[in-house]
Structure formats: structure tokens, C-alpha cells
Scaffold this motif. Structure first.
Motif, PDB file in Angstrom:
ATOM      1  N   GLU A 129      -2.527   9.443  19.678  1.00 47.33           N
ATOM      2  CA  GLU A 129      -2.608  10.837  19.217  1.00 47.33           C
ATOM      3  C   GLU A 129      -2.089  10.953  17.792  1.00 47.33           C
ATOM      4  OE1 GLU A 129      -1.968  13.355  23.349  1.00 47.33           O
ATOM      5  OE2 GLU A 129      -0.252  12.376  22.433  1.00 47.33           O
ATOM      6  N   MET A 130      -1.010  10.248  17.521  1.00 52.77           N
ATOM      7  CA  MET A 130      -0.422  10.278  16.179  1.00 52.77           C
ATOM      8  C   MET A 130      -1.447   9.774  15.155  1.00 52.77           C
ATOM      9  SD  MET A 130       2.719  10.617  14.671  1.00 52.77           S
ATOM     10  CE  MET A 130       3.554  10.026  13.194  1.00 52.77           C
ATOM     11  N   LEU A 131      -2.174   8.719  15.517  1.00 56.35           N
ATOM     12  CA  LEU A 131      -3.186   8.173  14.609  1.00 56.35           C
ATOM     13  C   LEU A 131      -4.319   9.158  14.397  1.00 56.35           C
ATOM     14  CD1 LEU A 131      -3.294   4.482  15.838  1.00 56.35           C
ATOM     15  CD2 LEU A 131      -2.739   5.244  13.514  1.00 56.35           C
ATOM     16  N   GLU A 132      -4.760   9.791  15.487  1.00 57.58           N
ATOM     17  CA  GLU A 132      -5.847  10.779  15.356  1.00 57.58           C
ATOM     18  C   GLU A 132      -5.394  11.967  14.525  1.00 57.58           C
ATOM     19  OE1 GLU A 132      -8.902  10.663  15.809  1.00 57.58           O
ATOM     20  OE2 GLU A 132      -9.490   9.645  17.639  1.00 57.58           O
ATOM     21  N   MET A 133      -4.149  12.411  14.727  1.00 55.45           N
ATOM     22  CA  MET A 133      -3.642  13.542  13.940  1.00 55.45           C
ATOM     23  C   MET A 133      -3.623  13.151  12.460  1.00 55.45           C
ATOM     24  SD  MET A 133      -2.520  16.200  15.992  1.00 55.45           S
ATOM     25  CE  MET A 133      -1.117  17.024  15.283  1.00 55.45           C
ATOM     26  N   ALA A 134      -3.191  11.929  12.189  1.00 51.63           N
ATOM     27  CA  ALA A 134      -3.095  11.485  10.791  1.00 51.63           C
ATOM     28  C   ALA A 134      -4.474  11.396  10.161  1.00 51.63           C
ATOM     29  CB  ALA A 134      -2.385  10.147  10.708  1.00 51.63           C
ATOM     30  N   GLY A 171      -5.845  14.729   9.112  1.00 51.50           N
ATOM     31  CA  GLY A 171      -5.219  15.515   8.055  1.00 51.50           C
ATOM     32  C   GLY A 171      -3.727  15.776   8.200  1.00 51.50           C
ATOM     33  N   SER A 172      -3.137  15.523   9.394  1.00 51.33           N
ATOM     34  CA  SER A 172      -1.696  15.768   9.549  1.00 51.33           C
ATOM     35  C   SER A 172      -0.927  14.496   9.237  1.00 51.33           C
ATOM     36  CB  SER A 172      -1.358  16.198  10.968  1.00 51.33           C
ATOM     37  OG  SER A 172      -2.123  17.291  11.324  1.00 51.33           O
ATOM     38  N   LYS A 173      -0.745  14.251   7.969  1.00 51.74           N
ATOM     39  CA  LYS A 173      -0.166  12.965   7.595  1.00 51.74           C
ATOM     40  C   LYS A 173       1.348  13.058   7.473  1.00 51.74           C
ATOM     41  CE  LYS A 173      -1.835   8.960   5.427  1.00 51.74           C
ATOM     42  NZ  LYS A 173      -2.575   8.459   6.538  1.00 51.74           N
ATOM     43  N   VAL A 174       2.043  12.497   8.428  1.00 52.35           N
ATOM     44  CA  VAL A 174       3.497  12.430   8.316  1.00 52.35           C
ATOM     45  C   VAL A 174       3.883  11.013   7.936  1.00 52.35           C
ATOM     46  CG1 VAL A 174       5.685  12.829   9.508  1.00 52.35           C
ATOM     47  CG2 VAL A 174       3.715  14.218  10.079  1.00 52.35           C
ATOM     48  N   MET A 175       3.081  10.067   8.398  1.00 56.18           N
ATOM     49  CA  MET A 175       3.389   8.650   8.172  1.00 56.18           C
ATOM     50  C   MET A 175       2.149   7.877   7.783  1.00 56.18           C
ATOM     51  SD  MET A 175       5.790   7.428  11.202  1.00 56.18           S
ATOM     52  CE  MET A 175       5.776   5.685  10.845  1.00 56.18           C
ATOM     53  N   GLN A 176       2.368   6.741   7.162  1.00 51.69           N
ATOM     54  CA  GLN A 176       1.271   5.843   6.823  1.00 51.69           C
ATOM     55  C   GLN A 176       0.605   5.360   8.130  1.00 51.69           C
ATOM     56  OE1 GLN A 176       2.091   1.818   6.161  1.00 51.69           O
ATOM     57  NE2 GLN A 176       0.923   1.640   4.255  1.00 51.69           N
ATOM     58  N   SER A 177      -0.726   5.502   8.229  1.00 47.33           N
ATOM     59  CA  SER A 177      -1.414   5.159   9.482  1.00 47.33           C
ATOM     60  C   SER A 177      -1.248   3.685   9.858  1.00 47.33           C
ATOM     61  CB  SER A 177      -2.899   5.472   9.383  1.00 47.33           C
ATOM     62  OG  SER A 177      -3.086   6.848   9.305  1.00 47.33           O
ATOM     63  N   ARG A 178      -1.256   2.824   8.860  1.00 43.65           N
ATOM     64  CA  ARG A 178      -1.123   1.395   9.158  1.00 43.65           C
ATOM     65  C   ARG A 178       0.152   1.086   9.923  1.00 43.65           C
ATOM     66  NH1 ARG A 178      -1.483  -2.330   4.012  1.00 43.65           N
ATOM     67  NH2 ARG A 178      -0.709  -4.010   5.336  1.00 43.65           N
ATOM     68  N   SER A 179       1.214   1.821   9.605  1.00 42.79           N
ATOM     69  CA  SER A 179       2.466   1.530  10.294  1.00 42.79           C
ATOM     70  C   SER A 179       2.430   2.025  11.737  1.00 42.79           C
ATOM     71  CB  SER A 179       3.660   2.095   9.535  1.00 42.79           C
ATOM     72  OG  SER A 179       3.373   3.353   9.048  1.00 42.79           O
ATOM     73  N   VAL A 180       1.693   3.100  11.984  1.00 43.29           N
ATOM     74  CA  VAL A 180       1.563   3.571  13.373  1.00 43.29           C
ATOM     75  C   VAL A 180       0.722   2.562  14.173  1.00 43.29           C
ATOM     76  CG1 VAL A 180       0.852   5.470  14.871  1.00 43.29           C
ATOM     77  CG2 VAL A 180       1.718   5.963  12.574  1.00 43.29           C
ATOM     78  N   GLY A 198       0.840  -1.203   0.000  1.00 44.68           N
ATOM     79  CA  GLY A 198       0.000   0.000   0.000  1.00 44.68           C
ATOM     80  C   GLY A 198       0.868   1.243   0.000  1.00 44.68           C
ATOM     81  N   ARG A 199       0.339   2.348  -0.559  1.00 48.43           N
ATOM     82  CA  ARG A 199       1.127   3.572  -0.678  1.00 48.43           C
ATOM     83  C   ARG A 199       1.685   3.995   0.672  1.00 48.43           C
ATOM     84  NH1 ARG A 199       1.104   6.422  -5.422  1.00 48.43           N
ATOM     85  NH2 ARG A 199       3.139   7.002  -4.576  1.00 48.43           N
ATOM     86  N   GLY A 200       2.913   4.433   0.663  1.00 51.49           N
ATOM     87  CA  GLY A 200       3.560   4.827   1.910  1.00 51.49           C
ATOM     88  C   GLY A 200       4.044   3.636   2.722  1.00 51.49           C
ATOM     89  N   GLY A 201       4.020   2.450   2.118  1.00 49.64           N
ATOM     90  CA  GLY A 201       4.272   1.207   2.855  1.00 49.64           C
ATOM     91  C   GLY A 201       5.694   0.991   3.345  1.00 49.64           C
ATOM     92  N   SER A 202       6.637   1.830   2.927  1.00 52.97           N
ATOM     93  CA  SER A 202       8.005   1.658   3.441  1.00 52.97           C
ATOM     94  C   SER A 202       8.060   1.928   4.944  1.00 52.97           C
ATOM     95  CB  SER A 202       8.975   2.599   2.736  1.00 52.97           C
ATOM     96  OG  SER A 202       8.982   2.318   1.370  1.00 52.97           O
ATOM     97  N   ASP A 203       7.190   2.802   5.423  1.00 51.38           N
ATOM     98  CA  ASP A 203       7.118   3.032   6.872  1.00 51.38           C
ATOM     99  C   ASP A 203       6.809   1.720   7.591  1.00 51.38           C
ATOM    100  OD1 ASP A 203       7.521   5.778   6.682  1.00 51.38           O
ATOM    101  OD2 ASP A 203       5.383   6.224   6.531  1.00 51.38           O
ATOM    102  N   LEU A 204       5.866   0.981   7.008  1.00 54.13           N
ATOM    103  CA  LEU A 204       5.465  -0.283   7.623  1.00 54.13           C
ATOM    104  C   LEU A 204       6.621  -1.281   7.614  1.00 54.13           C
ATOM    105  CD1 LEU A 204       3.236  -1.945   8.896  1.00 54.13           C
ATOM    106  CD2 LEU A 204       2.486  -2.612   6.621  1.00 54.13           C
ATOM    107  N   THR A 205       7.350  -1.326   6.511  1.00 53.90           N
ATOM    108  CA  THR A 205       8.506  -2.220   6.444  1.00 53.90           C
ATOM    109  C   THR A 205       9.470  -1.916   7.597  1.00 53.90           C
ATOM    110  OG1 THR A 205       8.310  -2.207   4.037  1.00 53.90           O
ATOM    111  CG2 THR A 205      10.377  -3.033   4.952  1.00 53.90           C
ATOM    112  N   ALA A 206       9.729  -0.624   7.809  1.00 51.34           N
ATOM    113  CA  ALA A 206      10.690  -0.241   8.845  1.00 51.34           C
ATOM    114  C   ALA A 206      10.202  -0.615  10.235  1.00 51.34           C
ATOM    115  CB  ALA A 206      10.953   1.263   8.771  1.00 51.34           C
ATOM    116  N   ILE A 207       8.942  -0.313  10.524  1.00 49.31           N
ATOM    117  CA  ILE A 207       8.407  -0.605  11.854  1.00 49.31           C
ATOM    118  C   ILE A 207       8.362  -2.123  12.080  1.00 49.31           C
ATOM    119  CG2 ILE A 207       6.366  -0.404  13.346  1.00 49.31           C
ATOM    120  CD1 ILE A 207       7.476   2.335  12.921  1.00 49.31           C
TER     121      ILE A 207
END
Ligand code: ASP
Ligand code: MG
Length: 404
Positions: A199-204, A207-216, A149-158
Motif C-alpha cells: 500500500e505504501m508503494l502504491e500511495m507513493a 503521488g503521496s511521497k513520504v519516502m523514496q520508493s526504492r527503499s520501501v 539516487g535522490r532521497g537515497g538516505s532512506d535506503l541507507t537506513a533500511i
């Protein structure tokens, strides 16, 4: 020797110069006495151009072939980074998702990670090499290439940080961390030092998307503490971690805004069991993503049901709603684009009272009319006219004492 997982996003590896810059940072980390595993994204713009390319040869490419195609973006970066590191005289090896032992289900273009067997990673680390893993990709048990899924490199790292029981996981990006509000809108927004997963998930989602939500969500589930920081400077970033008691002392952690929203109202919905189900089943079947939902109190046997959605979804939602309104005997459907959502987020809300009142007072003092309200345990969101959203964000940010 500590194991450190570092992830560099597309902008951080967006040019040969930037790849060399990343190589230097990675090498410094190893020279500080750590074992380093690096996860990289495709160079910025590459995934989008691959998608564009696919549409030029076929209007509806199969998802299997999309995965074969898109995984090449990350595969380019791992090889280039390994070469850059070797050029600095240090042993480095690149691994595809499959070689890194990342096993996923078979849902092409949005696969889920089943498990990770990082045998190869460990043996290269033990041999003193820096290991570079392609983000965003894996392999099914049958050997099919998948992407996450888009942004999925975050998930790989976590996920790798969890599997390797890493001592530290750093997500390098093009911003200094998570901010109390978008600094382009609220110039005195501050970088947040520590934020909870929730909080990070709610921010995402607001609208404050810094990271893919699935990885959080994954980090939350497996308790992976990570830091979001910039690859362009040495500033400390934002630590994202499980909630601790002291974190509740701050009432509001941040304010996020989401523009380009639309409000849809189905008027005169018969006040009967199953009507809301019919409306939202139809929207779901058409893949319309719905956000805030409000139903008015029944009056003379009918209610109004309103919801918000991204303005771009209106083309899909319009015909669906017309049909379902006729089916259930509703009076009609109105659509208003040009609204936006402002959310205040903070786990401190659970133990402090009067947060909603304060938010509404701040908005009233500026003369802004609230069109819809929705809440969760740690968030209050309001829908406002899009024209007033920047001024509202500034007033609310300052009013809750978040300004720097
Ligand atoms: N390259 C993929 C994307 O653009 C994955 C990522 O960057 O994390 O979505
Ligand atoms: Mg990316």
C-alpha cells in the motif's frame, strides 16, 4: 541490548539548532539502553545547491564527479551531529558510507547496494559509541564514491537495519507519518497507524511521497519493519510492515492525488501488431515516463491510444510522438495538460467487491467526469480535470469513511 537504526531527513537536520535537537533525541534513545545507529541526510537544500553549483562550472558534469560532490552534503551532517553528541558528553563517531561498509555497483548517481559489511559499525557500538552514518552514499569494490539516487538516505537506513538485524528502524521526517490523504487538501485526513509495504508503494507511486520508493521495495524484500515519524514531536508515527490478515478489513487505506498531469492521445492508430510497441519504444528512448495507458476498442481498422505523463514531460514527448505517428500512419496527436490523478489504495479491495462502483458513484454525485481509469489489484486510479481534484479528493475520502 537492542540495536535501533534512526534516520533523520534533511529538514530534521536543517540548522545547527535542529542538529542539536536530533542529538538530544538520539542520546535519549541510547540512555534508554539501546545501541543506536543514526543515518542522516544532507541539511535541507544542500544537495540542490550542490547540483546548482555544478551546473555553474559545467553544463554536463560527469556522473562520477557528481557523486564526489553530492556525497559531501551528507558528510557535513555526520560530522556536525557527531560533534553535537560529543558536546553532550557522549562518545559518538561519524562514518562515511564506505567506512560503514556499504558496497555498491558502479552506476554513478543511482547505484544499487551490493552488500554491507558493518564491521566498523559493530566495533564502535560495542565500544559504547553512537554511530552516525552518511546516508545516500556508498563505495564500489574499487573504492569509487557512489550515491544511491535522490532521497537515497532512506535506503541507507533500511539496508543498514537489514544488515545489522536491527530491532527497530525509525525514519524521522517533518510529518507525523503517512496520512489517509494530503492534509493540505483534505483537512480531516488522519494519520495511518499501520500500512503494508504494498500500500505504501502504491500511495507513493500515486503521488503521496513520504519516502523514496526504492527503499520501501527493499524493506519489503528483506522484511524490514519500520516506522515513519516526526522528529519535531513525540507522536507515534506510521508503522510500515508486511501484510497481516486483519489489515484487509479496511477497504481503502488512503486516497492519493497527483497533480500536474497531462493526457496525450494518438488518434487513428492502425489496428496492427507492433504499433503500440513502436509508440512506447520511441517514448522510452526519449526517457519519457508514462503512467496510465488506455487503448480504445478498434473501430474501422483503427484505435486511439491515450496515456498520461507529467506535464513537464510534454516538451520531450511532443516531437517524438509526431515522428512516430507519421511512421505508423496514425491520424494525429493531441495533448491536454491540466489533468490530475486520484487513486484509492487498499489491500482490502482484494476481498471486498463494489469498490470501483462506489468510487464512480461518489464522483458522479459531484458531477465530475472521469477521463481515464486504471486499476491494479489494490488500487483504482481515475484521471480527472485538475480543477476538480481537491473537491473530488474530499468527497472520495469522506465517502470511503476515512475522515477523522
Ligand atoms: N541528500 C540526498 C537528497 O537530497 C539524499 C537524501 O536526502 O536522502 O536527495
Ligand atoms: Mg531528503
Amino acid at each position: 541490548m537492542a540495536i535501533i537504526v534512526q534516520k533523520y531527513g534533511g529538514t530534521s537536520v536543517g540548522s545547527p539548532e535542529r542538529i542539536k535537537n536530533v542529538a538530544r533525541r538520539v542520546l535519549e534513545t541510547q540512555q534508554a539502553g539501546h545501541k543506536v545507529v543514526v543515518v542522516v541526510s544532507a541539511m535541507s537544500g544542500v544537495t540542490d545547491s550542490l547540483i546548482k553549483l555544478s551546473r555553474e562550472v559545467c553544463t554536463q558534469p560527469s556522473e562520477r564527479e557528481m557523486d564526489v560532490l553530492l556525497s559531501t552534503g551528507e558528510q557535513t551532517t555526520i560530522a556536525l551531529l557527531a560533534m553535537a553528541l560529543q558536546g553532550l558528553g557522549t562518545p559518538a563517531v561519524s562514518l562515511t558510507g564506505a567506512q560503514a561498509g556499504i558496497v555498491t555497483d558502479g552506476v554513478h548517481t543511482k547505484a544499487k547496494i551490493f552488500n554491507i559489511t558493518p564491521k566498523q559499525i559493530h566495533s564502535h557500538l560495542d565500544a559504547g559509541a553512537i554511530v552516525i552514518v552518511a546516508g545516500f552514499q556508498g563505495q564500489t569494490p574499487d573504492g569509487e564514491i557512489t550515491t544511491l539516487g535522490r532521497g537515497g538516505s532512506d535506503l541507507t537506513a533500511i539496508a543498514l537495519a537489514a544488515a545489522l538485524k536491527a530491532d527497530k528502524c525509525e525514519i524521522f521526517t517533518d510529518v507525523d507519518g503517512v496520512y489517509t490523504c494530503d492534509p493540505r487538501i483534505v483537512p480531516d485526513a488522519r494519520k495511518i497507524d499501520t500500512i503494508s509495504y504494498e500500500e505504501m508503494l502504491e500511495m507513493a507511486s500515486s503521488g503521496s511521497k513520504v519516502m523514496q520508493s526504492r527503499s520501501v521495495e527493499f524493506a519489503n524484500k528483506f522484511d524490514v519493519l519500520f516506522e515513519v515519524r516526526s522528529s519535531f514531536n513525540q507522536n507515534p508515527g506510521t508503522i510500515v510492515k508486511a501484510e497481516t490478515p486483519g489489515m484487509e478489513d479496511v477497504v481503502i487505506r488512503g486516497v492519493s492525488i497527483e497533480r500536474n498531469q497531462a493526457k496525450v492521445t494518438i488518434e487513428g492508430v492502425p489496428d496492427k501488431t507492433g504499433t503500440a510497441a513502436k509508440i512506447f519504444n520511441a517514448l522510452a528512448a526519449a526517457n519519457v515516463v508514462v503512467d496510465v495507458i488506455v487503448q480504445t476498442a478498434p473501430h474501422e481498422g483503427t484505435t486511439d491510444i491515450s496515456f498520461t505523463t507529467n506535464s513537464d514531460e510534454l516538451v520531450k514527448a511532443g516531437p517524438v510522438l509526431k515522428a512516430v505517428a507519421a511512421e505508423i500512419g496514425a491520424l494525429g496527436v493531441t495533448q491536454t495538460a491540466g489533468v490530475a490523478k486520484l487513486s484509492v489504495v487498499g489491500i482490502g479491495m482484494r476481498s471486498h467487491s463494489g469498490v470501483a462502483a462506489k468510487l464512480f458513484n461518489l464522483l458522479a454525485a459531484c458531477g465530475f467526469n472521469i477521463q481515464m481509469i486504471s486499476t491494479s489489484e489494490i488500487k483504482i486510479a481515475v484521471i480527472l480535470d485538475e480543477d476538480s481534484i481537491a473537491a473530488a479528493a474530499k468527497a472520495v475520502h469522506a465517502g470511503f469513511g476515512l475522515a477523522g
